[in-house]
Design a protein around this motif. Sequence first.
Motif, PDB file in Angstrom:
ATOM      1  N   GLY A  34       0.785  -1.223   0.000  1.00  0.00           N
ATOM      2  CA  GLY A  34       0.000   0.000   0.000  1.00  0.00           C
ATOM      3  C   GLY A  34       0.815   1.271   0.000  1.00  0.00           C
ATOM      4  N   PRO A  35       1.689   1.437   1.009  1.00  0.00           N
ATOM      5  CA  PRO A  35       2.371   2.720   1.160  1.00  0.00           C
ATOM      6  C   PRO A  35       3.425   3.002   0.106  1.00  0.00           C
ATOM      7  CG  PRO A  35       2.336   1.516   3.235  1.00  0.00           C
ATOM      8  CD  PRO A  35       1.913   0.573   2.190  1.00  0.00           C
ATOM      9  N   ARG A  36       3.336   2.404  -1.058  1.00  0.00           N
ATOM     10  CA  ARG A  36       4.294   2.775  -2.092  1.00  0.00           C
ATOM     11  C   ARG A  36       3.726   3.953  -2.862  1.00  0.00           C
ATOM     12  NH1 ARG A  36       7.571  -2.522  -3.387  1.00  0.00           N
ATOM     13  NH2 ARG A  36       7.406  -3.257  -1.242  1.00  0.00           N
ATOM     14  N   PRO A  37       4.576   4.893  -3.242  1.00  0.00           N
ATOM     15  CA  PRO A  37       4.106   6.030  -4.037  1.00  0.00           C
ATOM     16  C   PRO A  37       3.507   5.534  -5.345  1.00  0.00           C
ATOM     17  CG  PRO A  37       6.339   6.406  -3.288  1.00  0.00           C
ATOM     18  CD  PRO A  37       6.012   4.998  -2.933  1.00  0.00           C
ATOM     19  N   PHE A  38       2.546   6.263  -5.841  1.00  0.00           N
ATOM     20  CA  PHE A  38       1.913   5.902  -7.100  1.00  0.00           C
ATOM     21  C   PHE A  38       2.942   6.023  -8.228  1.00  0.00           C
ATOM     22  CE2 PHE A  38      -2.831   6.627  -6.147  1.00  0.00           C
ATOM     23  CZ  PHE A  38      -2.683   6.047  -4.911  1.00  0.00           C
ATOM     24  N   ALA A  92      -0.391  11.464 -11.756  1.00  0.00           N
ATOM     25  CA  ALA A  92      -1.781  11.822 -11.489  1.00  0.00           C
ATOM     26  C   ALA A  92      -2.179  12.948 -12.435  1.00  0.00           C
ATOM     27  CB  ALA A  92      -1.934  12.272 -10.047  1.00  0.00           C
ATOM     28  N   LEU A  99      -8.231  14.760  -7.079  1.00  0.00           N
ATOM     29  CA  LEU A  99      -8.587  13.659  -6.189  1.00  0.00           C
ATOM     30  C   LEU A  99      -9.547  14.139  -5.107  1.00  0.00           C
ATOM     31  CD1 LEU A  99      -4.960  12.314  -5.727  1.00  0.00           C
ATOM     32  CD2 LEU A  99      -6.705  11.379  -7.239  1.00  0.00           C
ATOM     33  N   PHE A 122      -6.776  18.815  -5.209  1.00  0.00           N
ATOM     34  CA  PHE A 122      -7.460  18.109  -4.125  1.00  0.00           C
ATOM     35  C   PHE A 122      -8.882  18.638  -4.015  1.00  0.00           C
ATOM     36  CE2 PHE A 122      -3.813  15.858  -2.545  1.00  0.00           C
ATOM     37  CZ  PHE A 122      -2.751  16.636  -2.978  1.00  0.00           C
ATOM     38  N   VAL A 132      -8.279  10.647  -1.106  1.00  0.00           N
ATOM     39  CA  VAL A 132      -7.212  11.097  -0.223  1.00  0.00           C
ATOM     40  C   VAL A 132      -7.813  11.439   1.131  1.00  0.00           C
ATOM     41  CG1 VAL A 132      -5.518  12.931   0.207  1.00  0.00           C
ATOM     42  CG2 VAL A 132      -5.811  12.022  -2.109  1.00  0.00           C
ATOM     43  N   LEU A 140      -6.718  13.371   4.730  1.00  0.00           N
ATOM     44  CA  LEU A 140      -5.738  14.147   5.486  1.00  0.00           C
ATOM     45  C   LEU A 140      -6.196  14.231   6.927  1.00  0.00           C
ATOM     46  CD1 LEU A 140      -5.218  17.202   3.088  1.00  0.00           C
ATOM     47  CD2 LEU A 140      -3.802  15.157   3.259  1.00  0.00           C
ATOM     48  N   SER A 148      -5.616   7.074  -0.135  1.00  0.00           N
ATOM     49  CA  SER A 148      -4.278   7.326   0.390  1.00  0.00           C
ATOM     50  C   SER A 148      -4.424   8.135   1.665  1.00  0.00           C
ATOM     51  CB  SER A 148      -3.451   8.094  -0.640  1.00  0.00           C
ATOM     52  OG  SER A 148      -3.348   7.341  -1.817  1.00  0.00           O
ATOM     53  N   PHE A 157      -2.851  10.245   4.683  1.00  0.00           N
ATOM     54  CA  PHE A 157      -1.712  11.030   5.136  1.00  0.00           C
ATOM     55  C   PHE A 157      -1.988  11.542   6.537  1.00  0.00           C
ATOM     56  CE2 PHE A 157       0.372  10.945   1.129  1.00  0.00           C
ATOM     57  CZ  PHE A 157      -0.635  10.952   0.175  1.00  0.00           C
ATOM     58  N   VAL A 165      -0.474  13.714   9.723  1.00  0.00           N
ATOM     59  CA  VAL A 165       0.565  14.630  10.194  1.00  0.00           C
ATOM     60  C   VAL A 165       0.470  14.701  11.709  1.00  0.00           C
ATOM     61  CG1 VAL A 165       1.541  16.945  10.012  1.00  0.00           C
ATOM     62  CG2 VAL A 165       0.226  15.997   8.106  1.00  0.00           C
ATOM     63  N   ASP A 192      -0.572   5.707   4.802  1.00  0.00           N
ATOM     64  CA  ASP A 192       0.398   5.558   3.731  1.00  0.00           C
ATOM     65  C   ASP A 192       1.663   6.350   4.056  1.00  0.00           C
ATOM     66  OD1 ASP A 192      -2.464   5.333   2.310  1.00  0.00           O
ATOM     67  OD2 ASP A 192      -0.963   4.122   1.260  1.00  0.00           O
ATOM     68  N   GLN A 193       1.466   7.537   4.611  1.00  0.00           N
ATOM     69  CA  GLN A 193       2.615   8.306   5.074  1.00  0.00           C
ATOM     70  C   GLN A 193       2.273   8.936   6.422  1.00  0.00           C
ATOM     71  OE1 GLN A 193       4.676  10.650   1.828  1.00  0.00           O
ATOM     72  NE2 GLN A 193       5.739   8.773   2.325  1.00  0.00           N
TER      73      GLN A 193
END
Lengths: 233, 178
Positions: A39-43, A47, A51, A78, A155, A157, A183, A185, A187, A210-211
């Motif tokens: 999963g956490p691999r960059p696309f 793009a 999204l 986004f 996405v 966040l 995905s 993210f 923070v 993912d990150q």
Amino acid sequence: MEKGHGCSFSGIVSTSTFSCTIVVVTLILVRILYVILWGPRPFSRRATKPLSTLIVLGSGGHTAEMLNLLVVLQKDRFTPRFYIAAATDNMSLQKAQLLENNLTAKNGTRVPNTAQFMQIYRSREVGQSYVTSIWTTLIAMIHALWLMIKIRPQVILCNGPGTCIPICAIAFLFKVLGIRWSSIFYVESIARVRRLSLSGLLLYKFRMADQLFVQWPQLQRKYPRATYVGRLM
Amino acid sequence: MADRAGDDDKTRRVVFVTVGTTSFDALVKAVDSPTVKQELFTEGYTHLLIQMGRGSYVPTKSEGGSSLAVDYFTFSSSIADHLNSASLVISHAGSGSIFETLRLGKPLIVTVNEDLMDNHQSELAEELADQKHLYCARPQTLHQTVADMDLNSLVPYSPGDATPVTKLINRFLGFPDD
């Protein structure tokens, strides 16, 4: 025993049910492993289209940090944007609405304001006992499922607190079931210098994000799979 | 000499105390104590304005003159104006209050609420104090911090930047770098 026939028939049924269960469980586990490790691999593909983005707001300082991030985020990439805040949080959605209104005003051209704002039941209030939290988290999960089915964002966040856990758990479930690949993210708050928050820790340990970004080098040293991005505020 | 309306503006030095959306009686009590008020007055501050949030301890208002003028309120939709007109800020350890104050370049004393369970807030206050961006105190030691502080020794805070993280997010999703 006259039940000889019946025994062997029910024996076959129960054996095949058992095998089926084993197969299904194995498939699910393999799928979960795939999601976690792959999963956490960059696309790899570029793009091109915007999204749909779900933004989970926490109270107080969390919202301030998230708005700080949104200000520099490319809005045309986004969109549409969906904001979710806890039902007991009065200020966060207002602040997000202000940001979105300022955007429309700045753009001048008739860019329709498509942002939507929603509230979600909170998994746990500050100071709530962990025992009752289990029940309220369950309610929050069901509510999160309902919202996620409606939105199905590409996405997500979030920056803690607990409001984001049911959302991320459902998103993870969607990934495993192949319903929608979001995905995620995360923070970690700037207030977390030496230890991750409970939300951050859960997402880190279960590899659901993912990150996972941290704002202090001490955290990067302690949690090597996290990404250090410096201070946002 | 005698306080005239015109003179007030020039010599007015406000200490603004904020507890955000929390209840932090220990801080409000400490700030409202004779020791701290006297110390602030000695250092040249004229007014003390306390935003007391959800606390139950109510400070005593005072007109000032030969001592610190004291006023208070519970909440306001934005404390930006109060922060802007303050000469010194004493705040709880919430990250929102801390960074809002630091980004305005105001001298700041952060007081950690020891009654909170799982006090992660102290991590941030201590880190920023180590970097000399602010002073860190406990309600009981506030008078000492006020007496010993040298605001000129504080290091100005340079605001952070959210662009690195947006770059990484974009890259991850396959968007071209700007």
